[in-house]
Design a protein around this motif. Structure first.
Motif, short mmCIF file in Angstrom:
data_model
loop_
_atom_site.label_atom_id
_atom_site.label_comp_id
_atom_site.label_asym_id
_atom_site.label_seq_id
_atom_site.Cartn_x
_atom_site.Cartn_y
_atom_site.Cartn_z
N UNK A 19 0.83 -1.21 0.00
CA UNK A 19 0.00 0.00 0.00
C UNK A 19 0.86 1.26 0.00
N UNK A 20 1.99 1.23 0.70
CA UNK A 20 2.91 2.37 0.70
C UNK A 20 3.53 2.55 -0.68
N UNK A 21 3.89 1.45 -1.34
CA UNK A 21 4.46 1.54 -2.68
C UNK A 21 3.51 2.22 -3.64
N UNK A 22 2.22 1.94 -3.53
CA UNK A 22 1.24 2.57 -4.41
C UNK A 22 1.22 4.09 -4.24
N UNK A 23 1.42 4.56 -3.00
CA UNK A 23 1.46 6.00 -2.76
C UNK A 23 2.72 6.61 -3.37
N UNK A 24 3.84 5.90 -3.29
CA UNK A 24 5.12 6.44 -3.74
C UNK A 24 5.39 6.22 -5.22
N UNK A 25 4.60 5.40 -5.87
CA UNK A 25 4.91 4.86 -7.19
C UNK A 25 5.33 5.92 -8.21
N UNK A 26 4.62 7.01 -8.28
CA UNK A 26 4.91 8.03 -9.30
C UNK A 26 5.70 9.21 -8.75
N UNK A 59 12.55 -3.53 0.44
CA UNK A 59 13.09 -3.64 -0.91
C UNK A 59 12.58 -4.86 -1.66
N UNK A 60 11.98 -5.81 -0.96
CA UNK A 60 11.45 -7.01 -1.62
C UNK A 60 10.10 -6.77 -2.28
N UNK A 61 9.47 -5.64 -1.96
CA UNK A 61 8.18 -5.30 -2.56
C UNK A 61 8.41 -4.79 -3.98
N UNK A 62 7.73 -5.32 -4.98
CA UNK A 62 7.92 -4.85 -6.36
C UNK A 62 7.83 -3.33 -6.46
N UNK A 63 8.80 -2.73 -7.12
CA UNK A 63 8.83 -1.29 -7.29
C UNK A 63 9.55 -0.52 -6.21
N UNK A 64 9.99 -1.22 -5.14
CA UNK A 64 10.59 -0.51 -4.01
C UNK A 64 12.12 -0.58 -3.97
N UNK A 65 12.71 -1.62 -4.52
CA UNK A 65 14.16 -1.75 -4.41
C UNK A 65 14.89 -0.55 -5.02
N UNK A 66 14.40 -0.07 -6.15
CA UNK A 66 15.08 1.03 -6.85
C UNK A 66 15.01 2.34 -6.09
N UNK A 67 14.12 2.45 -5.10
CA UNK A 67 13.97 3.70 -4.35
C UNK A 67 14.29 3.52 -2.87
N UNK A 68 14.94 2.41 -2.48
CA UNK A 68 15.13 2.12 -1.07
C UNK A 68 16.60 1.91 -0.73
N UNK A 69 17.04 2.56 0.35
CA UNK A 69 18.30 2.21 1.01
C UNK A 69 17.92 1.47 2.29
N UNK A 70 18.36 0.23 2.38
CA UNK A 70 18.05 -0.60 3.54
C UNK A 70 19.22 -0.58 4.51
N UNK A 71 18.94 -0.26 5.76
CA UNK A 71 19.95 -0.23 6.81
C UNK A 71 19.72 -1.41 7.74
N UNK A 72 20.79 -2.10 8.06
CA UNK A 72 20.71 -3.21 9.00
C UNK A 72 22.04 -3.29 9.74
N UNK A 73 22.20 -4.31 10.58
CA UNK A 73 23.44 -4.42 11.33
C UNK A 73 23.45 -5.64 12.22
N UNK A 74 24.43 -5.69 13.10
CA UNK A 74 24.69 -6.88 13.90
C UNK A 74 24.40 -6.70 15.38
N UNK A 75 24.09 -5.48 15.80
CA UNK A 75 23.97 -5.19 17.22
C UNK A 75 22.85 -5.97 17.90
N UNK A 76 21.68 -5.97 17.31
CA UNK A 76 20.51 -6.51 18.00
C UNK A 76 20.37 -8.01 17.82
#
Length: 398
Positions: free
Chosen positions: A189-196, A221-238
């Motif tokens: 649903x968020x991707x549909x808002x951001x799509x254009x 980023x796994x949602x179709x249309x989102x990888x090209x517009x997403x920077x995913x942050x992750x890590x090892x702390x938690x």
């Protein structure tokens, strides 16, 4: 004589200190405090990870690595993301190893925010997004999530805040402090808002491994249309209980990652070499240890939610991270008053919801990354505190 008030920038002077650290530091000056305030796992880093770090030192691996991180670690991160979240990243151009997830967030925003650009920030949420935006001359646009929506970002709320100045949307899920998650349908649903639009998403997924109730994390980023517009942050702390190793990473489109890496080169050079060697082992061999920690957090989650509800402080069941967000409005106290008095009178440290944004008023954040015995003792003190509130004729009860 130096006038430091004229040296410091107005923006820095206006920044408020972290509300989390305020109560952590205050508790550190008092005897007999039980803290449920800091989001740090009480598990030791698994032995095989520690041993990998020790081996790297014994082998003399003490030099700088490539700016982006060792190729071996970047390949492991890429494999891990593909296996876990069905997202493919090129380890040579789309992965950057950072000093914790915090650096990844900072560098990403530095790479894309010009003065006047708007950043949509859901709150309550982790404390760093708004201050970093202000330091860059950006304009924080706060999206106040609501308990009745399980603290999720809804399409209508998002759509209402987008302007021609919107540059970035922060998606901090699983969420600190609420424990909320965004499931696949929510993200579609968020991707549909951001799509254009030309809006970049910064997805802070540091708690990705800590979801409960049979629900597994969906990476944005796994949602179709989102990888090209997403920077995913992750890590090892938690997930791997590696807070002190200070290691995180960012994955995203090559053009954006190249810009982020450029800033990282000047500001940091590279992440710690020993930590990178240990992280390779974490990604390769620690699924079972992560699962054990997740199961224990799940037990604590149920215990903590039930405890607060029993005491009359309504608490929704969090689906991720390791926090609960009880509603303390029935006490008549503000979030700050509740936390200050609970600490002063019963030596229990929790964090006011307002530390995570104004919409956190009426709530407190409680971490359950502590033992059941630790939490049980805290509940005994909280119950005593609530009884005192009921039995005394305080002004707010009139």
């Amino acid at each position: 004589m130096m006038n430091y008030d004229k040296i410091l920038t107005d923006t820095v002077k206006e920044l408020k200190p972290s509300g989390i650290r305020k109560f952590f530091d205050l508790a550190g000056t008092m005897e007999g405090v039980i803290s449920l305030g800091v989001g740090e796992p009480d598990f030791h880093t698994p032995w095989q990870i520690r041993n990998a770090g020790i081996r790297s030192l014994e082998q003399g691996q003490t030099r700088y690595t490539a700016n982006r991180g060792t190729e071996l670690l970047r390949r492991e991160i890429s494999r891990y993301f593909k296996d876990k979240y069905a997202v493919s990243y090129d380890p040579m151009t789309e992965v950057l190893v950072t000093v914790g997830g915090s650096e990844a967030i900072d560098m990403t925003l530095r790479a894309v925010i010009d003065p006047g650009d708007e950043v949509i920030i859901p709150q309550p949420s982790y404390v760093c997004y708004e201050p970093i935006t202000r330091l860059l001359g950006g304009v924080p646009v706060i999206l106040n999530t609501k308990a009745e929506n399980d603290f999720k970002v809804t399409p209508d709320e998002l759509r209402a805040l987008i302007t021609d100045k919107t540059k970035v949307l922060i998606l901090p899920y699983p969420c600190n402090p609420t424990g909320a998650i965004m499931e696949k349908d929510d993200l579609i649903a968020i991707e549909k808002v951001l799509h254009d639009t030309n809006i970049l998403v910064l997805s802070d997924e540091i708690y990705a491994e800590l979801t409960f109730g049979g629900i597994r994390h969906t990476s944005v980023a796994s949602v179709p249309g989102m990888k090209e517009r997403t920077v995913t942050v992750n890590g090892f702390s938690k997930a791997f209980s590696m807070t002190g190793w200070r290691l995180g990473y960012a994955c995203g489109p090559a053009a954006v990652m190249s810009a982020i890496t450029k800033i990282h080169q000047y500001a940091i050079m590279c992440a710690p070499t020993t930590s990178q060697a240990a992280a390779v082992e974490a990604l390769r061999s620690c699924d079972a240890e992560v699962e054990k920690m997740r199961d224990e957090y799940d037990n604590r989650r149920h215990f903590t939610v039930a405890g607060f509800n029993r005491l009359g402080l309504t608490t929704r069941e969090p689906k991720g991270a390791f926090y609960v967000f009880p509603d303390i409005r029935s006490t008549g106290l503000s979030s700050d008053e509740f936390c200050e008095r609970l600490l002063g009178e019963e030596r229990v440290a929790v964090v006011p919801g307002t530390a995570f944004g104004a919409s956190g008023e009426g709530f407190v954040r409680v971490s359950y990354c502590y033992s059941i015995d630790h939490i049980r003792e805290a509940f005994m003190r909280i119950e005593r505190f609530l009884e005192k509130l009921k039995n005394h004729d305080y002004p707010w009860q009139k």
